[in-house]
Write an enzyme that holds these catalytic residues in place. Structure first.
Site, PDB file in Angstrom:
ATOM      1  N   ASN A   9       0.858  -1.190   0.000  1.00  0.00           N
ATOM      2  CA  ASN A   9       0.000   0.000   0.000  1.00  0.00           C
ATOM      3  C   ASN A   9       0.900   1.249   0.000  1.00  0.00           C
ATOM      4  O   ASN A   9       1.716   1.440   0.902  1.00  0.00           O
ATOM      5  CB  ASN A   9      -0.889  -0.036   1.253  1.00  0.00           C
ATOM      6  CG  ASN A   9      -1.821   1.160   1.320  1.00  0.00           C
ATOM      7  OD1 ASN A   9      -1.389   2.286   1.104  1.00  0.00           O
ATOM      8  ND2 ASN A   9      -3.072   0.932   1.629  1.00  0.00           N
ATOM      9  N   HIS A  12       1.052   6.298   1.791  1.00  0.00           N
ATOM     10  CA  HIS A  12       1.837   7.256   2.570  1.00  0.00           C
ATOM     11  C   HIS A  12       3.036   7.810   1.822  1.00  0.00           C
ATOM     12  O   HIS A  12       3.671   8.759   2.280  1.00  0.00           O
ATOM     13  CB  HIS A  12       2.178   6.673   3.941  1.00  0.00           C
ATOM     14  CG  HIS A  12       0.924   6.455   4.726  1.00  0.00           C
ATOM     15  ND1 HIS A  12       0.034   7.481   4.972  1.00  0.00           N
ATOM     16  CD2 HIS A  12       0.342   5.336   5.221  1.00  0.00           C
ATOM     17  CE1 HIS A  12      -1.014   7.007   5.624  1.00  0.00           C
ATOM     18  NE2 HIS A  12      -0.857   5.707   5.780  1.00  0.00           N
ATOM     19  N   HIS A  45      -5.496   3.642  -1.741  1.00  0.00           N
ATOM     20  CA  HIS A  45      -6.826   4.001  -1.230  1.00  0.00           C
ATOM     21  C   HIS A  45      -7.107   5.437  -1.662  1.00  0.00           C
ATOM     22  O   HIS A  45      -6.464   6.367  -1.190  1.00  0.00           O
ATOM     23  CB  HIS A  45      -6.806   3.884   0.294  1.00  0.00           C
ATOM     24  CG  HIS A  45      -8.116   4.182   0.958  1.00  0.00           C
ATOM     25  ND1 HIS A  45      -8.283   4.120   2.314  1.00  0.00           N
ATOM     26  CD2 HIS A  45      -9.327   4.543   0.459  1.00  0.00           C
ATOM     27  CE1 HIS A  45      -9.536   4.422   2.633  1.00  0.00           C
ATOM     28  NE2 HIS A  45     -10.181   4.703   1.510  1.00  0.00           N
ATOM     29  N   ARG A  47      -9.169   8.170  -1.068  1.00  0.00           N
ATOM     30  CA  ARG A  47     -10.168   8.607  -0.085  1.00  0.00           C
ATOM     31  C   ARG A  47     -11.006   9.731  -0.661  1.00  0.00           C
ATOM     32  O   ARG A  47     -10.544  10.495  -1.509  1.00  0.00           O
ATOM     33  CB  ARG A  47      -9.472   9.084   1.195  1.00  0.00           C
ATOM     34  CG  ARG A  47      -8.719   7.986   1.931  1.00  0.00           C
ATOM     35  CD  ARG A  47      -8.158   8.524   3.231  1.00  0.00           C
ATOM     36  NE  ARG A  47      -9.222   8.768   4.170  1.00  0.00           N
ATOM     37  CZ  ARG A  47      -9.508   7.966   5.221  1.00  0.00           C
ATOM     38  NH1 ARG A  47      -8.788   6.890   5.451  1.00  0.00           N
ATOM     39  NH2 ARG A  47     -10.498   8.254   6.017  1.00  0.00           N
ATOM     40  N   ARG A  51      -6.825  12.957   0.749  1.00  0.00           N
ATOM     41  CA  ARG A  51      -5.739  13.444   1.609  1.00  0.00           C
ATOM     42  C   ARG A  51      -4.369  12.927   1.181  1.00  0.00           C
ATOM     43  O   ARG A  51      -3.361  13.505   1.531  1.00  0.00           O
ATOM     44  CB  ARG A  51      -6.015  13.106   3.069  1.00  0.00           C
ATOM     45  CG  ARG A  51      -5.912  11.636   3.386  1.00  0.00           C
ATOM     46  CD  ARG A  51      -5.998  11.390   4.865  1.00  0.00           C
ATOM     47  NE  ARG A  51      -7.333  11.632   5.382  1.00  0.00           N
ATOM     48  CZ  ARG A  51      -7.800  11.063   6.502  1.00  0.00           C
ATOM     49  NH1 ARG A  51      -7.028  10.266   7.204  1.00  0.00           N
ATOM     50  NH2 ARG A  51      -9.030  11.292   6.909  1.00  0.00           N
ATOM     51  N   GLU A  72      -8.493   0.404  -3.110  1.00  0.00           N
ATOM     52  CA  GLU A  72      -9.328   0.467  -1.903  1.00  0.00           C
ATOM     53  C   GLU A  72     -10.256   1.652  -2.036  1.00  0.00           C
ATOM     54  O   GLU A  72      -9.811   2.762  -2.375  1.00  0.00           O
ATOM     55  CB  GLU A  72      -8.461   0.686  -0.666  1.00  0.00           C
ATOM     56  CG  GLU A  72      -7.728  -0.529  -0.205  1.00  0.00           C
ATOM     57  CD  GLU A  72      -6.924  -0.210   1.052  1.00  0.00           C
ATOM     58  OE1 GLU A  72      -7.107   0.863   1.660  1.00  0.00           O
ATOM     59  OE2 GLU A  72      -6.087  -1.033   1.403  1.00  0.00           O
ATOM     60  N   THR A 103      -8.054   3.933   8.494  1.00  0.00           N
ATOM     61  CA  THR A 103      -9.256   3.101   8.548  1.00  0.00           C
ATOM     62  C   THR A 103      -9.325   2.423   9.919  1.00  0.00           C
ATOM     63  O   THR A 103      -8.425   1.679  10.292  1.00  0.00           O
ATOM     64  CB  THR A 103      -9.200   2.034   7.438  1.00  0.00           C
ATOM     65  OG1 THR A 103      -8.770   2.671   6.244  1.00  0.00           O
ATOM     66  CG2 THR A 103     -10.547   1.399   7.224  1.00  0.00           C
ATOM     67  N   GLU A 155     -10.986  -9.142   3.366  1.00  0.00           N
ATOM     68  CA  GLU A 155      -9.696  -8.769   3.952  1.00  0.00           C
ATOM     69  C   GLU A 155      -9.937  -8.592   5.442  1.00  0.00           C
ATOM     70  O   GLU A 155     -10.721  -7.735   5.860  1.00  0.00           O
ATOM     71  CB  GLU A 155      -9.143  -7.471   3.346  1.00  0.00           C
ATOM     72  CG  GLU A 155      -7.802  -7.105   3.996  1.00  0.00           C
ATOM     73  CD  GLU A 155      -7.148  -5.848   3.438  1.00  0.00           C
ATOM     74  OE1 GLU A 155      -7.467  -5.460   2.295  1.00  0.00           O
ATOM     75  OE2 GLU A 155      -6.322  -5.271   4.156  1.00  0.00           O
ATOM     76  N   HIS A 194      -3.517  -4.256   7.814  1.00  0.00           N
ATOM     77  CA  HIS A 194      -3.636  -3.074   8.677  1.00  0.00           C
ATOM     78  C   HIS A 194      -2.791  -3.233   9.938  1.00  0.00           C
ATOM     79  O   HIS A 194      -2.995  -4.155  10.715  1.00  0.00           O
ATOM     80  CB  HIS A 194      -5.082  -2.760   9.078  1.00  0.00           C
ATOM     81  CG  HIS A 194      -5.260  -1.281   9.330  1.00  0.00           C
ATOM     82  ND1 HIS A 194      -4.773  -0.671  10.458  1.00  0.00           N
ATOM     83  CD2 HIS A 194      -5.802  -0.300   8.578  1.00  0.00           C
ATOM     84  CE1 HIS A 194      -5.031   0.624  10.397  1.00  0.00           C
ATOM     85  NE2 HIS A 194      -5.652   0.877   9.256  1.00  0.00           N
TER      86      HIS A 194
END
Ligand code: PXP
Length: 245
Positions: A9, A12, A45, A47, A51, A72, A103, A155, A194
Site C-alpha cells: 500500500n 503514505h 486508497h 479517499r 488526503r 481500496e 481506517t 480482507e 492493517h
C-alpha cells in the site's frame, strides 16, 4: 501451504508529497520500485477527501503497474464510478470516516441498510469484472454476511492483533485464524492487513488460510530510513561539486 501474495500500500508515499502539494515522492515511481522489490500487487486508497492518493495517481498506476492494482475505496458513488471506469484487478471496499487518521474498523454489515449499500457497490464492480473484497473485522457473523453478499474475498482487519500484546495478541491471532477458516470454508479468498509491521507480521503470514497481505505504513517508514544515507550523500556530493566549480 498455498503461496502468500504481498501487496504494498503506497498511500503514505503520497502523504509525504501532499504535505508540500509537490510532485515528489511520486507513488507511481514507488510502485515500480516496490515491484522490483518483489511486490505481488500495488494497493492504493483513493479517499473521498483526497488526503493522500489523487485521481491522477490511480489513473497512471493503472497504466504503469506490471503486477496488479488493488483499489481500496469507500462505498461512495463517485469513487465506485471511477473504479468502474478504470477497472483495476481488485477493488477492496472499506469504511471511511473523514475525521479518522486511518481506517479504524471493518465494514459494518450489521444492518439491512448497510448491507444494501455494500451490495449495490459490489454489483456495480462485479458487472465490469473487478475482483471484489470486503475489509471486515475478523468475526464469524461478518464473514458469513460477506459470503452472503457474494464478494470474491474478505480482507481481515489485523489492527486489533497489531495493537495487542502478550496473551491478548495470541487471542487476536486465534480470532484471525478462526475467521479465516470460516471464510475458506465458505469459498472466499481470505486476505489480511492493517498495522502489520516487521515485528508482528510473522504469525499472520504463517496462517494457512490466508492468501494475501496488504502492508503499507511500515514499509514506507522503513524506506525513508534505509534510503536516508544515500539521499543525503547524493545531495552532499552535488553541493560539494558546485562549490568546487
Ligand atoms: N488494508 C486496508 C483495507 C487498509 O485500509 C490499510 C490502510 O490503508 C491497509 C491494509 C494497510 O495498513 P498499514 O498501512 O497499517 O500497513
Amino acid at each position: 501451504m498455498r503461496d502468500m501474495r504481498l501487496y504494498i500500500n503506497l498511500d503514505h508515499v503520497a502523504t509525504v508529497r501532499q504535505a508540500r502539494r509537490a510532485d515528489e515522492p511520486d507513488p507511481v515511481h514507488a510502485a515500480d520500485l516496490a515491484e522490483k522489490g518483489g511486490a505481488d500487487g500495488i494497493t492504493v486508497h483513493l479517499r473521498e477527501d483526497r488526503r493522500h492518493i489523487q485521481d491522477r495517481d490511480v489513473r497512471l498506476l493503472m497504466k504503469s503497474v506490471k503486477t496488479v492494482v488493488n483499489f481500496e475505496l469507500a462505498v461512495a458513488g463517485e469513487i465506485v464510478d471511477l473504479a468502474c471506469e478504470l477497472v483495476p484487478f481488485q477493488a477492496t471496499l472499506v469504511p471511511e470516516r473523514r475525521e479518522e487518521v486511518t481506517t479504524e474498523g471493518g465494514l459494518d454489515l450489521s444492518s439491512e441498510a448497510r448491507r444494501g449499500s455494500v451490495a449495490r457497490a459490489l454489483e456495480r464492480l462485479e458487472a465490469v469484472d473487478i475482483r471484489t473484497a470486503l475489509f471486515i473485522d475478523p468475526d464469524e457473523h461478518t464473514v458469513r454476511a460477506s459470503a452472503d453478499l457474494g464478494a470474491d474475498a474478505i480482507e481481515l482487519h489485523t489492527g486489533e492483533y497489531a495493537n495487542a500484546s502478550g496473551a491478548a495478541r495470541a487471542a487476536q491471532l486465534a480470532r484471525l485464524q478462526a475467521a479465516a477458516a470460516v471464510g475458506r470454508d465458505l469459498g472466499l479468498a481470505v486476505h489480511a492487513g492493517h498495522g502489520l509491521n516487521y515485528r508482528n507480521v510473522g504469525p499472520v503470514a504463517a496462517l494457512a488460510d490466508l492468501e494475501e497481505l496488504n502492508i503499507g505504513h511500515t514499509i514506507v517508514s522503513r524506506a525513508v530510513l534505509v534510503g536516508m544515507e544515500r539521499a543525503v550523500s547524493e545531495m552532499a556530493e552535488l553541493v560539494r561539486k558546485a562549490r568546487a566549480g
